[in-house]
Design a protein around this motif. Structure first.
Motif, PDB file in Angstrom:
ATOM      1  N   LEU A  18       0.847  -1.181   0.000  1.00  0.00           N
ATOM      2  CA  LEU A  18       0.000   0.000   0.000  1.00  0.00           C
ATOM      3  C   LEU A  18       0.890   1.241   0.000  1.00  0.00           C
ATOM      4  O   LEU A  18       1.828   1.333   0.798  1.00  0.00           O
ATOM      5  CB  LEU A  18      -0.917   0.029   1.225  1.00  0.00           C
ATOM      6  CG  LEU A  18      -1.949  -1.096   1.325  1.00  0.00           C
ATOM      7  CD1 LEU A  18      -2.740  -0.983   2.619  1.00  0.00           C
ATOM      8  CD2 LEU A  18      -2.886  -1.087   0.131  1.00  0.00           C
ATOM      9  N   LEU A  19       0.601   2.165  -0.905  1.00  0.00           N
ATOM     10  CA  LEU A  19       1.322   3.426  -0.967  1.00  0.00           C
ATOM     11  C   LEU A  19       0.367   4.522  -0.509  1.00  0.00           C
ATOM     12  O   LEU A  19      -0.590   4.858  -1.202  1.00  0.00           O
ATOM     13  CB  LEU A  19       1.818   3.714  -2.383  1.00  0.00           C
ATOM     14  CG  LEU A  19       2.590   5.027  -2.574  1.00  0.00           C
ATOM     15  CD1 LEU A  19       3.887   5.013  -1.762  1.00  0.00           C
ATOM     16  CD2 LEU A  19       2.885   5.278  -4.045  1.00  0.00           C
ATOM     17  N   VAL A  88       7.179   1.426 -10.279  1.00  0.00           N
ATOM     18  CA  VAL A  88       5.755   1.748 -10.213  1.00  0.00           C
ATOM     19  C   VAL A  88       5.509   2.834  -9.170  1.00  0.00           C
ATOM     20  O   VAL A  88       4.772   3.802  -9.404  1.00  0.00           O
ATOM     21  CB  VAL A  88       4.927   0.487  -9.874  1.00  0.00           C
ATOM     22  CG1 VAL A  88       3.455   0.848  -9.676  1.00  0.00           C
ATOM     23  CG2 VAL A  88       5.080  -0.548 -10.967  1.00  0.00           C
ATOM     24  N   VAL A  89       6.140   2.685  -8.012  1.00  0.00           N
ATOM     25  CA  VAL A  89       6.009   3.674  -6.947  1.00  0.00           C
ATOM     26  C   VAL A  89       6.478   5.042  -7.430  1.00  0.00           C
ATOM     27  O   VAL A  89       5.816   6.073  -7.197  1.00  0.00           O
ATOM     28  CB  VAL A  89       6.800   3.239  -5.704  1.00  0.00           C
ATOM     29  CG1 VAL A  89       6.858   4.369  -4.678  1.00  0.00           C
ATOM     30  CG2 VAL A  89       6.178   1.992  -5.082  1.00  0.00           C
ATOM     31  N   ASP A  90       7.628   5.063  -8.111  1.00  0.00           N
ATOM     32  CA  ASP A  90       8.165   6.339  -8.601  1.00  0.00           C
ATOM     33  C   ASP A  90       7.215   7.006  -9.592  1.00  0.00           C
ATOM     34  O   ASP A  90       7.022   8.232  -9.571  1.00  0.00           O
ATOM     35  CB  ASP A  90       9.532   6.112  -9.268  1.00  0.00           C
ATOM     36  CG  ASP A  90      10.618   5.776  -8.256  1.00  0.00           C
ATOM     37  OD1 ASP A  90      10.405   6.062  -7.061  1.00  0.00           O
ATOM     38  OD2 ASP A  90      11.650   5.213  -8.654  1.00  0.00           O
ATOM     39  N   GLU A  91       6.610   6.205 -10.455  1.00  0.00           N
ATOM     40  CA  GLU A  91       5.702   6.782 -11.451  1.00  0.00           C
ATOM     41  C   GLU A  91       4.437   7.319 -10.790  1.00  0.00           C
ATOM     42  O   GLU A  91       3.915   8.369 -11.185  1.00  0.00           O
ATOM     43  CB  GLU A  91       5.356   5.734 -12.511  1.00  0.00           C
ATOM     44  CG  GLU A  91       4.635   6.321 -13.707  1.00  0.00           C
ATOM     45  CD  GLU A  91       4.817   5.502 -14.980  1.00  0.00           C
ATOM     46  OE1 GLU A  91       3.952   5.638 -15.868  1.00  0.00           O
ATOM     47  OE2 GLU A  91       5.794   4.738 -15.083  1.00  0.00           O
ATOM     48  N   ILE A  92       3.929   6.597  -9.790  1.00  0.00           N
ATOM     49  CA  ILE A  92       2.756   7.089  -9.058  1.00  0.00           C
ATOM     50  C   ILE A  92       3.083   8.419  -8.391  1.00  0.00           C
ATOM     51  O   ILE A  92       2.307   9.379  -8.457  1.00  0.00           O
ATOM     52  CB  ILE A  92       2.298   6.065  -8.004  1.00  0.00           C
ATOM     53  CG1 ILE A  92       1.741   4.803  -8.690  1.00  0.00           C
ATOM     54  CG2 ILE A  92       1.234   6.674  -7.091  1.00  0.00           C
ATOM     55  CD1 ILE A  92       1.389   3.702  -7.720  1.00  0.00           C
ATOM     56  N   ARG A  93       4.241   8.482  -7.749  1.00  0.00           N
ATOM     57  CA  ARG A  93       4.631   9.714  -7.058  1.00  0.00           C
ATOM     58  C   ARG A  93       4.747  10.884  -8.032  1.00  0.00           C
ATOM     59  O   ARG A  93       4.315  12.002  -7.734  1.00  0.00           O
ATOM     60  CB  ARG A  93       5.946   9.506  -6.322  1.00  0.00           C
ATOM     61  CG  ARG A  93       5.858   8.576  -5.120  1.00  0.00           C
ATOM     62  CD  ARG A  93       7.231   8.338  -4.516  1.00  0.00           C
ATOM     63  NE  ARG A  93       7.845   9.605  -4.119  1.00  0.00           N
ATOM     64  CZ  ARG A  93       9.147   9.755  -3.914  1.00  0.00           C
ATOM     65  NH1 ARG A  93       9.978   8.745  -4.098  1.00  0.00           N
ATOM     66  NH2 ARG A  93       9.629  10.930  -3.545  1.00  0.00           N
ATOM     67  N   GLN A  94       5.318  10.645  -9.193  1.00  0.00           N
ATOM     68  CA  GLN A  94       5.471  11.722 -10.177  1.00  0.00           C
ATOM     69  C   GLN A  94       4.116  12.219 -10.659  1.00  0.00           C
ATOM     70  O   GLN A  94       3.916  13.426 -10.846  1.00  0.00           O
ATOM     71  CB  GLN A  94       6.301  11.222 -11.364  1.00  0.00           C
ATOM     72  CG  GLN A  94       7.760  10.973 -11.024  1.00  0.00           C
ATOM     73  CD  GLN A  94       8.512  10.315 -12.159  1.00  0.00           C
ATOM     74  OE1 GLN A  94       8.019  10.247 -13.292  1.00  0.00           O
ATOM     75  NE2 GLN A  94       9.701   9.807 -11.868  1.00  0.00           N
ATOM     76  N   ASN A  95       3.184  11.295 -10.864  1.00  0.00           N
ATOM     77  CA  ASN A  95       1.864  11.684 -11.369  1.00  0.00           C
ATOM     78  C   ASN A  95       0.968  12.267 -10.289  1.00  0.00           C
ATOM     79  O   ASN A  95       0.092  13.094 -10.587  1.00  0.00           O
ATOM     80  CB  ASN A  95       1.174  10.470 -11.997  1.00  0.00           C
ATOM     81  CG  ASN A  95       1.675  10.158 -13.390  1.00  0.00           C
ATOM     82  OD1 ASN A  95       1.253  10.759 -14.372  1.00  0.00           O
ATOM     83  ND2 ASN A  95       2.609   9.227 -13.481  1.00  0.00           N
ATOM     84  N   ALA A  96       1.173  11.852  -9.041  1.00  0.00           N
ATOM     85  CA  ALA A  96       0.295  12.297  -7.961  1.00  0.00           C
ATOM     86  C   ALA A  96       0.759  13.586  -7.319  1.00  0.00           C
ATOM     87  O   ALA A  96       0.035  14.192  -6.535  1.00  0.00           O
ATOM     88  CB  ALA A  96       0.194  11.203  -6.893  1.00  0.00           C
ATOM     89  N   GLN A  97       1.966  14.019  -7.641  1.00  0.00           N
ATOM     90  CA  GLN A  97       2.506  15.236  -7.037  1.00  0.00           C
ATOM     91  C   GLN A  97       1.687  16.453  -7.476  1.00  0.00           C
ATOM     92  O   GLN A  97       1.271  16.555  -8.619  1.00  0.00           O
ATOM     93  CB  GLN A  97       3.959  15.427  -7.453  1.00  0.00           C
ATOM     94  CG  GLN A  97       4.724  16.435  -6.632  1.00  0.00           C
ATOM     95  CD  GLN A  97       5.170  15.863  -5.296  1.00  0.00           C
ATOM     96  OE1 GLN A  97       5.342  14.671  -5.166  1.00  0.00           O
ATOM     97  NE2 GLN A  97       5.325  16.720  -4.317  1.00  0.00           N
TER      98      GLN A  97
END
Length: 362
Positions: A18-19, A88-97
């Motif tokens: 879970l992130l 995957v985590v890095d891409e989520i973080r980039q898009n959710a920022q």
């Protein structure tokens, strides 16, 4: 077999991470109506998750968390092979920022059984409270061995500065003390949990030297909840402590009956619209903290809770007139963009879900 002997594991042959993402400080729903962070979460675009699945062939599910400004991503990977989920985590973080406020991310430990999810989330929340710094973008990975501390102590530097509160303190001295406090918190990467303890101590220290302390209310949770940065925290603390230490300066503001009447009339007319803290400044030229103070003094309720009461009263009237109506339609008509969020607010305030309320009408 007896029913109790059957087990179902929704994570059979899978691993789950879970992130958790937090927009601004971690606070509950109480102060969400005017806060920009809550508005961001309600309107997050998660369409980028389709691209993640196409690229990494890992399903990612998203849902709103327990806190109003929290969004959670569930990353599912096969258990029979080692999978690197960090791209995957890095891409989520980039898009959710988001540029409007700081965003914190906490990656949970891994679980392989559905029965472990509740325990995982409880530990992840505890880990977050004890480790997440206030006022900055952060990425943390949950430590499997983490255990909560027995108690949290007041920061020594903050206690020393709060000891400078005294009868006869000047406004310039107060500003200097608070500036030193916020500078120390910022430099120390203070966690929100620690910050809450420190602010409670500051409130207690100020009230101790104030002759009018018994007549004043100071909610540290609300002060932090309405602060998305240390600059805002400094401003809000200054406002609250000025009320305590220099009550004579607040008399002119307290007499602003026309202002709060105008605000209530505006809310009565527009409570089904999405209202953020910016509305106050754009229309009346005052920040949320000042207007909230005046409103509570005049009517005994915060603007946020006043809006909620208007919306829920309208929702109950709608459901009474049309018990067959869909909950999502009730939510939309009363100003909520998310039916699940509407149900949560309704139950928190009415003691039952909207569905149970409709059943009670039969």
């Amino acid at each position: 077999k007896p029913l109790t002997e059957y087990t179902f594991n929704p994570l059979a042959n899978c691993s789950l991470h879970l992130l958790f993402s937090y927009y601004g400080s971690i606070v509950n729903n109480t102060y969400s109506e005017f806060n920009l962070s809550g508005e961001i979460v309600r309107n997050l675009d998660t369409s980028f998750l389709d691209g993640i699945y196409e690229t990494y062939h890992l399903p990612v599910y998203s849902f709103r968390g327990n806190y109003y400004n929290e969004f959670v991503y569930a990353i599912v990977s096969p258990a029979d092979k080692k999978t690197d989920i960090f791209p995957v985590v890095d891409e989520i973080r980039q898009n959710a920022q988001q540029s409007d406020t700081y965003v914190n991310f906490v990656l949970s430990a891994v679980v392989h059984s559905g029965e472990e999810i509740r325990h995982l989330m409880q530990n992840a929340y505890l880990f977050t409270l004890f480790h997440l710094p206030f006022g900055k973008n952060t990425f943390l990975i949950q430590d499997d061995t983490f255990t909560a501390k027995d108690a949290i102590e007041i920061s020594g530097q903050i206690a020393a500065l709060a000891a400078k509160f005294r009868p006869g303190i000047t406004e310039n001295e107060l500003k200097h003390i608070l500036s030193d406090m916020t500078a120390w918190w910022r430099e120390s990467d203070t966690t929100q949990f620690q910050l809450l303890a420190d602010v409670r101590h500051i409130a207690s220290a100020a009230i101790h030297v104030s002759p009018n302390a018994s007549q004043l209310l100071f909610d540290p949770t609300e002060v932090i909840a309405s602060s998305d940065s240390y600059d805002e925290l400094l401003e809000n603390l200054l406002h609250e402590l000025t009320k305590i230490l220099f009550p004579e300066h607040m008399q002119q503001k307290k007499s602003s009956s026309q202002l709060v009447d105008d605000i209530r009339a505006y809310l009565d007319k527009n409570f089904t619209q999405q209202i953020t803290y910016k509305v106050f400044y754009d229309i009346w030229g005052y920040n949320e903290k000042y207007i909230t103070t005046l409103f509570k003094e005049a009517f005994g309720i915060s603007p946020s809770k006043y809006i909620t009461s208007l919306r829920l009263e309208m929702a109950k009237n709608i459901m009474k007139k049309n018990p067959q109506i869909l909950l999502k339609d009730v939510a939309e008509q009363t100003g909520y963009t998310d039916a699940l969020y509407f149900s949560r607010v309704f139950k928190n305030n009415e003691g039952m879900s909207p569905s149970a309320f409709i059943q009670s009408l039969a």
